[in-house]
Design a protein around this motif. Structure first.
Motif, mmCIF file in Angstrom:
data_model
loop_
_atom_site.group_PDB
_atom_site.id
_atom_site.type_symbol
_atom_site.label_atom_id
_atom_site.label_comp_id
_atom_site.label_asym_id
_atom_site.label_seq_id
_atom_site.Cartn_x
_atom_site.Cartn_y
_atom_site.Cartn_z
ATOM 1 N N LEU A 169 4.160 -4.813 9.068
ATOM 2 C CA LEU A 169 2.932 -5.168 9.768
ATOM 3 C C LEU A 169 2.173 -3.916 10.204
ATOM 4 C CD1 LEU A 169 4.541 -7.971 11.937
ATOM 5 C CD2 LEU A 169 3.076 -8.288 9.934
ATOM 6 N N PRO A 170 0.938 -4.097 10.680
ATOM 7 C CA PRO A 170 0.176 -2.941 11.179
ATOM 8 C C PRO A 170 0.937 -2.176 12.266
ATOM 9 C CG PRO A 170 -1.249 -4.851 10.987
ATOM 10 C CD PRO A 170 0.158 -5.330 10.737
ATOM 11 N N TYR A 171 0.581 -0.906 12.416
ATOM 12 C CA TYR A 171 1.165 -0.006 13.410
ATOM 13 C C TYR A 171 2.646 0.270 13.160
ATOM 14 C CZ TYR A 171 -3.180 -1.327 15.620
ATOM 15 O OH TYR A 171 -4.505 -1.594 15.867
ATOM 16 N N GLY A 172 3.092 0.085 11.905
ATOM 17 C CA GLY A 172 4.457 0.434 11.545
ATOM 18 C C GLY A 172 5.534 -0.542 11.984
ATOM 19 N N LEU B 243 14.292 -3.972 -1.541
ATOM 20 C CA LEU B 243 13.302 -4.224 -2.580
ATOM 21 C C LEU B 243 11.992 -4.528 -1.882
ATOM 22 C CD1 LEU B 243 12.820 -4.754 -5.621
ATOM 23 C CD2 LEU B 243 13.407 -7.123 -5.173
ATOM 24 N N ALA B 244 10.881 -3.868 -2.320
ATOM 25 C CA ALA B 244 9.609 -4.051 -1.618
ATOM 26 C C ALA B 244 8.443 -4.086 -2.587
ATOM 27 C CB ALA B 244 9.401 -2.928 -0.619
ATOM 28 N N THR B 245 7.394 -4.847 -2.205
ATOM 29 C CA THR B 245 6.126 -4.860 -2.929
ATOM 30 C C THR B 245 5.005 -4.843 -1.901
ATOM 31 O OG1 THR B 245 6.014 -7.276 -2.971
ATOM 32 C CG2 THR B 245 7.080 -6.210 -4.847
ATOM 33 N N GLY B 246 3.830 -4.358 -2.306
ATOM 34 C CA GLY B 246 2.671 -4.327 -1.418
ATOM 35 C C GLY B 246 1.713 -3.245 -1.858
ATOM 36 N N ASP B 247 0.521 -3.241 -1.270
ATOM 37 C CA ASP B 247 -0.486 -2.227 -1.569
ATOM 38 C C ASP B 247 -1.472 -2.136 -0.409
ATOM 39 O OD1 ASP B 247 -2.306 -4.377 -1.855
ATOM 40 O OD2 ASP B 247 -1.965 -4.475 -4.013
ATOM 41 N N ASP B 248 -2.610 -1.461 -0.627
ATOM 42 C CA ASP B 248 -3.591 -1.290 0.448
ATOM 43 C C ASP B 248 -4.248 -2.599 0.876
ATOM 44 O OD1 ASP B 248 -3.108 1.405 0.485
ATOM 45 O OD2 ASP B 248 -4.776 1.898 -0.860
ATOM 46 N N GLN B 249 -4.222 -3.612 0.022
ATOM 47 C CA GLN B 249 -4.862 -4.897 0.316
ATOM 48 C C GLN B 249 -3.901 -5.923 0.908
ATOM 49 O OE1 GLN B 249 -8.200 -5.136 -0.025
ATOM 50 N NE2 GLN B 249 -8.052 -2.989 -0.612
ATOM 51 N N ARG B 250 -2.626 -5.770 0.626
ATOM 52 C CA ARG B 250 -1.630 -6.732 1.096
ATOM 53 C C ARG B 250 -0.496 -5.991 1.787
ATOM 54 N NH1 ARG B 250 -0.215 -8.830 -4.526
ATOM 55 N NH2 ARG B 250 -0.826 -6.698 -4.859
#
Length: 91
Positions: A35-38, A2-9
């Motif tokens: 996190l950044p860079y996958g 289960l995942a949530t998130g977008d371009d800002q978070r």
């Protein structure tokens, strides 16, 4: 998963691994963050949730903090990070 998130978070989510054994069903769950860079990482390695019980060599039940090391070894041996990356890339 289960995942949530977008371009800002960053994406965050939970993963549950389960299976059957001779003693019954076993499960292990944890929260993760993309996190950044996958990079996919555990949010808190001390907050794993499970119905597993670990025993010492003498057959004594290990205290929760003593079991955390065992649980983290299990999580790090599973291919969950690759699965999270695969699922998020399909969104």
């Amino acid at each position: 998963m289960l995942a949530t998130g977008d371009d800002q978070r960053p994406f965050v989510g939970q993963t549950l691994w389960s299976g059957e054994s001779e003693q019954g069903a076993a499960g292990l769950a944890w929260d993760w963050v993309f996190l950044p860079y996958g990079v996919v990482a555990l949010v808190d390695p001390l907050s794993l949730v499970t119905n597993l019980q670990f025993l010492s060599a003498d057959g004594e039940v290990l205290a929760p903090m003593e079991s955390v090391r065992q649980l983290n070894e299990i999580v790090h041996s599973l291919p969950w990070q690759h699965e999270v990356q695969r699922r998020l890339s399909s969104h």
